[in-house]
Design an enzyme around this catalytic site. Structure first.
Site, PDB file in Angstrom:
ATOM      1  N   THR A 178       0.671  -1.194  -0.048  1.00 24.14           N
ATOM      2  CA  THR A 178      -0.050  -0.150   0.092  1.00 24.14           C
ATOM      3  C   THR A 178       0.813   1.322  -0.107  1.00 24.14           C
ATOM      4  OG1 THR A 178      -1.532   1.306   1.345  1.00 24.14           O
ATOM      5  CG2 THR A 178      -0.185  -0.155   2.606  1.00 24.14           C
ATOM      6  N   SER A 234      -1.821   3.039  10.345  1.00 22.26           N
ATOM      7  CA  SER A 234      -2.903   2.477  10.981  1.00 22.26           C
ATOM      8  C   SER A 234      -2.145   0.927  11.198  1.00 22.26           C
ATOM      9  CB  SER A 234      -4.217   2.101  10.209  1.00 22.26           C
ATOM     10  OG  SER A 234      -3.707   1.212   9.300  1.00 22.26           O
ATOM     11  N   TYR A 286      -3.402  -1.754  10.422  1.00 24.74           N
ATOM     12  CA  TYR A 286      -3.407  -2.367   9.019  1.00 24.74           C
ATOM     13  C   TYR A 286      -2.161  -2.005   8.205  1.00 24.74           C
ATOM     14  CZ  TYR A 286      -4.117  -2.258   3.965  1.00 24.74           C
ATOM     15  OH  TYR A 286      -4.002  -2.435   2.942  1.00 24.74           O
ATOM     16  N   HIS A 287      -2.032  -0.528   7.995  1.00 23.28           N
ATOM     17  CA  HIS A 287      -0.906  -0.305   7.029  1.00 23.28           C
ATOM     18  C   HIS A 287       0.566  -0.884   7.777  1.00 23.28           C
ATOM     19  CE1 HIS A 287      -3.914   2.735   5.675  1.00 23.28           C
ATOM     20  NE2 HIS A 287      -3.355   2.425   4.655  1.00 23.28           N
ATOM     21  N   LYS A 318       1.554  -4.164   6.487  1.00 25.80           N
ATOM     22  CA  LYS A 318       2.073  -4.152   5.070  1.00 25.80           C
ATOM     23  C   LYS A 318       3.600  -3.837   5.166  1.00 25.80           C
ATOM     24  CE  LYS A 318      -1.919  -4.838   2.552  1.00 25.80           C
ATOM     25  NZ  LYS A 318      -1.992  -5.951   1.650  1.00 25.80           N
TER      26      LYS A 318
HETATM   27  P1  NAD Z   1     -10.801  -7.988  -0.155  1.00 26.50           P
HETATM   28  O1  NAD Z   1     -11.080  -8.079   1.353  1.00 26.50           O
HETATM   29  O2  NAD Z   1     -12.078  -7.787  -0.748  1.00 26.50           O
HETATM   30  O3  NAD Z   1     -10.191  -9.247  -0.601  1.00 26.50           O
HETATM   31  C1  NAD Z   1      -9.162  -9.997   0.217  1.00 26.50           C
HETATM   32  C2  NAD Z   1      -9.516 -11.458   0.048  1.00 26.50           C
HETATM   33  O4  NAD Z   1      -8.312 -12.298   0.649  1.00 26.50           O
HETATM   34  C3  NAD Z   1     -10.824 -11.813   0.853  1.00 26.50           C
HETATM   35  O5  NAD Z   1     -11.620 -12.586  -0.309  1.00 26.50           O
HETATM   36  C4  NAD Z   1     -10.468 -12.504   1.884  1.00 26.50           C
HETATM   37  O6  NAD Z   1     -11.399 -13.693   2.315  1.00 26.50           O
HETATM   38  C5  NAD Z   1      -9.038 -13.320   1.798  1.00 26.50           C
HETATM   39  N1  NAD Z   1      -8.338 -13.487   2.631  1.00 26.50           N
HETATM   40  C6  NAD Z   1      -7.951 -12.847   3.571  1.00 26.50           C
HETATM   41  N2  NAD Z   1      -7.229 -13.395   4.581  1.00 26.50           N
HETATM   42  C7  NAD Z   1      -7.036 -14.726   4.032  1.00 26.50           C
HETATM   43  C8  NAD Z   1      -6.282 -15.835   4.521  1.00 26.50           C
HETATM   44  N3  NAD Z   1      -5.543 -15.791   5.732  1.00 26.50           N
HETATM   45  N4  NAD Z   1      -6.262 -16.781   3.646  1.00 26.50           N
HETATM   46  C9  NAD Z   1      -6.825 -16.853   2.494  1.00 26.50           C
HETATM   47  N5  NAD Z   1      -7.520 -15.606   2.216  1.00 26.50           N
HETATM   48  C10 NAD Z   1      -7.673 -14.594   2.732  1.00 26.50           C
HETATM   49  O7  NAD Z   1      -9.757  -6.851  -0.305  1.00 26.50           O
HETATM   50  P2  NAD Z   1      -9.375  -5.826  -1.568  1.00 26.50           P
HETATM   51  O8  NAD Z   1      -9.800  -4.622  -1.334  1.00 26.50           O
HETATM   52  O9  NAD Z   1      -9.571  -6.683  -2.526  1.00 26.50           O
HETATM   53  O10 NAD Z   1      -7.752  -5.868  -1.437  1.00 26.50           O
HETATM   54  C11 NAD Z   1      -6.878  -6.939  -1.640  1.00 26.50           C
HETATM   55  C12 NAD Z   1      -5.573  -6.509  -1.413  1.00 26.50           C
HETATM   56  O11 NAD Z   1      -5.070  -5.251  -1.986  1.00 26.50           O
HETATM   57  C13 NAD Z   1      -5.351  -6.382   0.211  1.00 26.50           C
HETATM   58  O12 NAD Z   1      -4.148  -6.926   0.462  1.00 26.50           O
HETATM   59  C14 NAD Z   1      -5.436  -4.858   0.259  1.00 26.50           C
HETATM   60  O13 NAD Z   1      -4.568  -4.541   1.610  1.00 26.50           O
HETATM   61  C15 NAD Z   1      -4.625  -4.554  -0.895  1.00 26.50           C
HETATM   62  N6  NAD Z   1      -4.991  -3.136  -1.388  1.00 26.50           N
HETATM   63  C16 NAD Z   1      -6.378  -2.693  -1.642  1.00 26.50           C
HETATM   64  C17 NAD Z   1      -6.602  -1.323  -1.955  1.00 26.50           C
HETATM   65  C18 NAD Z   1      -8.031  -1.109  -2.129  1.00 26.50           C
HETATM   66  O14 NAD Z   1      -8.483   0.155  -2.397  1.00 26.50           O
HETATM   67  N7  NAD Z   1      -8.993  -1.888  -2.412  1.00 26.50           N
HETATM   68  C19 NAD Z   1      -5.646  -0.349  -2.047  1.00 26.50           C
HETATM   69  C20 NAD Z   1      -4.415  -0.832  -1.779  1.00 26.50           C
HETATM   70  C21 NAD Z   1      -4.077  -2.028  -1.456  1.00 26.50           C
HETATM   71  N1  USQ Z   2     -11.847   9.491   4.204  1.00 23.58           N
HETATM   72  C1  USQ Z   2     -12.619  10.381   4.315  1.00 23.58           C
HETATM   73  N2  USQ Z   2     -14.101  10.071   4.209  1.00 23.58           N
HETATM   74  C2  USQ Z   2     -14.512   8.637   4.212  1.00 23.58           C
HETATM   75  C3  USQ Z   2     -13.411   8.004   3.980  1.00 23.58           C
HETATM   76  C4  USQ Z   2     -12.180   8.247   4.142  1.00 23.58           C
HETATM   77  O1  USQ Z   2     -12.384  11.693   4.603  1.00 23.58           O
HETATM   78  O2  USQ Z   2     -15.593   8.576   4.200  1.00 23.58           O
HETATM   79  C5  USQ Z   2     -10.566   9.988   4.014  1.00 23.58           C
HETATM   80  C6  USQ Z   2      -9.560   9.009   5.127  1.00 23.58           C
HETATM   81  O3  USQ Z   2      -9.608   9.719   6.372  1.00 23.58           O
HETATM   82  C7  USQ Z   2      -8.384   9.040   4.449  1.00 23.58           C
HETATM   83  C8  USQ Z   2      -8.614   8.827   2.960  1.00 23.58           C
HETATM   84  O4  USQ Z   2      -9.967   9.142   2.873  1.00 23.58           O
HETATM   85  O5  USQ Z   2      -7.397  10.272   4.866  1.00 23.58           O
HETATM   86  C9  USQ Z   2      -8.423   7.735   2.527  1.00 23.58           C
HETATM   87  O6  USQ Z   2      -8.981   6.798   3.219  1.00 23.58           O
HETATM   88  P1  USQ Z   2      -9.845   5.336   2.614  1.00 23.58           P
HETATM   89  O7  USQ Z   2     -10.892   4.699   3.723  1.00 23.58           O
HETATM   90  O8  USQ Z   2     -10.348   5.510   1.303  1.00 23.58           O
HETATM   91  O9  USQ Z   2      -8.652   4.394   2.275  1.00 23.58           O
HETATM   92  P2  USQ Z   2      -7.494   3.731   3.376  1.00 23.58           P
HETATM   93  O10 USQ Z   2      -8.137   3.541   4.687  1.00 23.58           O
HETATM   94  O11 USQ Z   2      -6.172   4.444   3.459  1.00 23.58           O
HETATM   95  O12 USQ Z   2      -7.360   2.259   2.723  1.00 23.58           O
HETATM   96  C10 USQ Z   2      -7.676   1.933   1.335  1.00 23.58           C
HETATM   97  C11 USQ Z   2      -7.757   0.364   1.432  1.00 23.58           C
HETATM   98  C12 USQ Z   2      -6.414  -0.268   1.731  1.00 23.58           C
HETATM   99  C13 USQ Z   2      -5.357   0.381   0.933  1.00 23.58           C
HETATM  100  C14 USQ Z   2      -5.240   2.123   0.944  1.00 23.58           C
HETATM  101  C15 USQ Z   2      -4.274   2.650   0.134  1.00 23.58           C
HETATM  102  O13 USQ Z   2      -8.651   0.231   2.391  1.00 23.58           O
HETATM  103  O14 USQ Z   2      -6.436  -1.607   1.583  1.00 23.58           O
HETATM  104  O15 USQ Z   2      -4.026  -0.006   1.290  1.00 23.58           O
HETATM  105  O16 USQ Z   2      -6.523   2.511   0.641  1.00 23.58           O
HETATM  106  S1  USQ Z   2      -3.537   3.871   0.668  1.00 23.58           S
HETATM  107  O17 USQ Z   2      -4.785   4.884   1.252  1.00 23.58           O
HETATM  108  O18 USQ Z   2      -2.597   4.709  -0.288  1.00 23.58           O
HETATM  109  O19 USQ Z   2      -2.622   3.681   1.782  1.00 23.58           O
END
Ligand code: NAD
Ligand code: USQ
Length: 396
Positions: free
Chosen positions: A144, A179, A181-182, A185
């Protein structure tokens, strides 16, 4: 190529699996459906009904003639991961299989620990299994942009050249994640870097920005192929949430001043970036990082863009500035590089009026499924969200 997509039941994993299958790769998906469990736990279902993985794989075969294999199991079970790698023998592994939400990891102690245990254990198991059974495979790992935080200097792609006391080195870019979560990563990135070094594995760490979009070329082939699109406060991301809020008549939830700036990309570009990474693998022993986003917006700008488009469709789309539940800079410098995927041939799809309008129209078609009670933020970064977490559980 033989490509294993981990997390293949998810928002990004399922469309990626279909995209790669449509481009003539031999694709298998793996998932343990934990996301579906978390959705139940938080009473937060996707906007568009999502069929079971088995039904989606069947529909994909019916619609396109292509076969996607599926494996059901947990990346945290080492024997399972090892057996799958031994059996499938992938050339590339695309790793989406983690808990993806920052707010989820901040709800309480249990969700924080389970996020880090799940994400870090799964990736470590994968690295050990690769060492044993697929040492030449290319690991394409979804990381991320949030690993870097928002430093007051330009952000490089993974590494920064530093001169200190007359000596120079190329070092990992400093990480200031926002966070737990972050942070998971960041820990993954360190573990992968080390495994590449000691075992000569190869990996691309995609530091991805916030993804938006509800459809891809493949999901549009048949409604049974839809992907999991969230708008709730825990699993929904900014632009996707704002579009749903505009349709639902809920003022767009800008947290604080809204000057928080992030990198964004269309879901279709996610698929292309993964493909470009796979087609251009690193050498054995190499760990590389690509910053994967196409445009930058502040949250305030995004909300105004959605508002503008929604008003054209007759929705009022007011904007509210809520007290920020997160601890983050609300006005800051932000200038990350994102050249490497462009150099490999990425042609970004920019956020356009047409694109937002098509999202709004799709969401309007499912407006009766929008549940307003999951929209407003309850999860607070100061660790006092326990009440909210209990409230969610009591809904069950
Ligand atoms: P998602 O939750 O929709 O997909 C993740 C999938 O992984 C789910 O289907 C879940 O069941 C599976 N999973 C989780 N833990 C597991 C485990 N231990 N074994 C097997 N399967 C498992 O999430 P997404 O939005 O599709 O994101 C996918 C990846 O991309 C994540 O790693 C997320 O952090 C990263 N990412 C997402 C975004 C975004 O904006 N959606 C942005 C940046 C990075
Ligand atoms: N935000 C708002 N209002 C909302 C939701 C979010 O102002 O209703 C703001 C948050 O405070 C933050 C920004 O928008 O500053 C992004 O928040 P987000 O919820 O869209 O994204 P984030 O929590 O950062 O996480 C998402 C994905 C995660 C991925 C990340 C990429 O869920 O899997 O890693 O985006 S990044 O943001 O570049 O780290």
């Amino acid at each position: 190529m033989r490509i294993l997509v981990l997390g293949g039941d998810g928002y990004l994993g399922w469309p990626t699996a279909m995209y790669l299958s449509a481009h003539d790769h031999d694709v298998a998906v793996l998932d343990n459906f934990s996301k579906r469990g978390w959705e139940l736990e938080l009473n937060a279902e996707p906007l568009i009904p999502v069929n079971s993985l088995r039904d989606r794989v069947r529909a994909w075969k019916e619609v396109t003639g292509h076969q996607i294999s599926s494996f059901v199991g947990d990346l945290c079970e080492y024997d399972f991961v090892r057996d799958i790698l031994r059996e499938f023998q992938p050339d590339a592994i695309v790793h989406f299989g983690e808990q993806p939400s920052a707010p989820f990891s901040m709800i309480d102690q249990r969700r924080c620990v389970s996020t880090q245990v799940n994400n870090i254990t799964g990736t470590l198991n994968l690295l050990w299994a690769m060492r044993e059974y697929a040492p030449a495979a290319h690991l394409v790992k979804l990381g991320t942009m949030g690993e870097y935080g928002t430093p007051n200097i330009d952000i490089e792609e993974g590494f920064i050249e530093i001169e200190y006391k007359g000596r120079k080195d190329l070092l990992p870019y400093p990480k200031q994640p926002g966070s737990f979560y972050h942070l998971s990563k960041v820990h993954d990135s360190h573990n992968i870097t080390f495994a590449c070094k000691v075992w000569k594995l190869r990996s691309t760490d995609l530091h991805q920005g916030v993804v938006y979009g509800v459809a891809t070329d493949e999901t549009e082939l048949d409604e049974r192929l839809a992907t999991s699109f969230h708008y709730d406060e825990v699993f929904g991301t900014a632009l996707n949430r704002f579009c749903v809020q505009a349709i639902a008549g809920v003022p767009l939830t800008v947290y604080g001043k809204g000057g928080q700036t992030r990198g964004f990309l269309n879901i279709r570009d996610t698929l292309r970036c993964v493909e470009l990474s796979i087609l251009n693998p690193p050498r054995a022993g190499e760990y590389r990082a690509f910053n994967q986003f196409t445009q930058m917006f502040s949250v305030r700008e995004l909300a105004e863009t959605v508002q503008h488009q929604a008003q054209k469709l007759g929705f009022r789309a007011a904007i509210s500035h809520l007290p920020n539940p997160r601890l983050e800079a609300e006005e800051h410098y932000y200038n990350p590089r994102h050249q490497k995927l462009l150099e490999l041939g990425l042609q970004p799809r920019m956020l356009s009026d047409v694109l937002i309008e098509s999202m709004l129209v799709t969401i309007r078609d499912h407006a009766e499924r929008i549940r307003q009670e999951v929209i407003l933020p309850n999860v607070r970064w100061d660790g006092t969200s326990e009440v909210a977490a209990k409230a969610y559980v009591s809904v069950l």
